[in-house]
Design an enzyme around this catalytic site. Sequence first.
Site, short mmCIF file in Angstrom:
data_model
loop_
_atom_site.label_atom_id
_atom_site.label_comp_id
_atom_site.label_asym_id
_atom_site.label_seq_id
_atom_site.Cartn_x
_atom_site.Cartn_y
_atom_site.Cartn_z
N GLU A 50 0.85 -1.19 0.00
CA GLU A 50 0.00 0.00 0.00
C GLU A 50 0.89 1.25 0.00
OE1 GLU A 50 -3.34 2.10 2.91
OE2 GLU A 50 -2.36 0.27 3.56
N HIS A 51 1.88 1.27 0.89
CA HIS A 51 2.86 2.35 0.97
C HIS A 51 4.25 1.74 0.77
CE1 HIS A 51 -0.44 3.68 3.68
NE2 HIS A 51 -0.23 4.83 3.09
#
Length: 164
Positions: A70-71
């Site tokens: 996601e990150h």
Amino acid sequence: MIAQAEHDPNAVSILVTPSEELIKNVGREIEKQLKSAARNEIIGKSLENAAMLTGSLDECIDFSNKFAPEHLEIMTGEDILDRIKHAGSIFIGSYAPVSAGDYASGTNHVLPTAGYARVVSGLNTDHFITKSSVQVIDKKGLKSISETIIGLAEAEGFLLMPML
């Protein structure tokens, strides 16, 4: 890593590096910060399996592309951005923490989780725009692709009317 780990005891925050020394240094810093963290029990549980030692930077990149985070924070002296294929939001360098993206630098918090960055992007303006595919084909063009069309239609079990 702590900023992600504090969300949930099952949150996944991973340091992927070919440097055993970096893993040790980050581990010591996490232990130090964990003592005063408001959600230290959640963070501690989340970070139980947080480091992964690889043999090379290439292995780190391969892992990241398969994991599709996601990150993704890239903290190398080497420019590898063009080799990253799947990540919701990417942060480059020591002065680009995930929290900057979450709260101020322009990305948003609607990002693909659980590896979905392999197939979908984070929420962006394209989600509110429709796009059409347009084909302009003349008689010669249709004739040149007719065998492909017929072959695929027959393979799918469809009956085609004569095209030309």
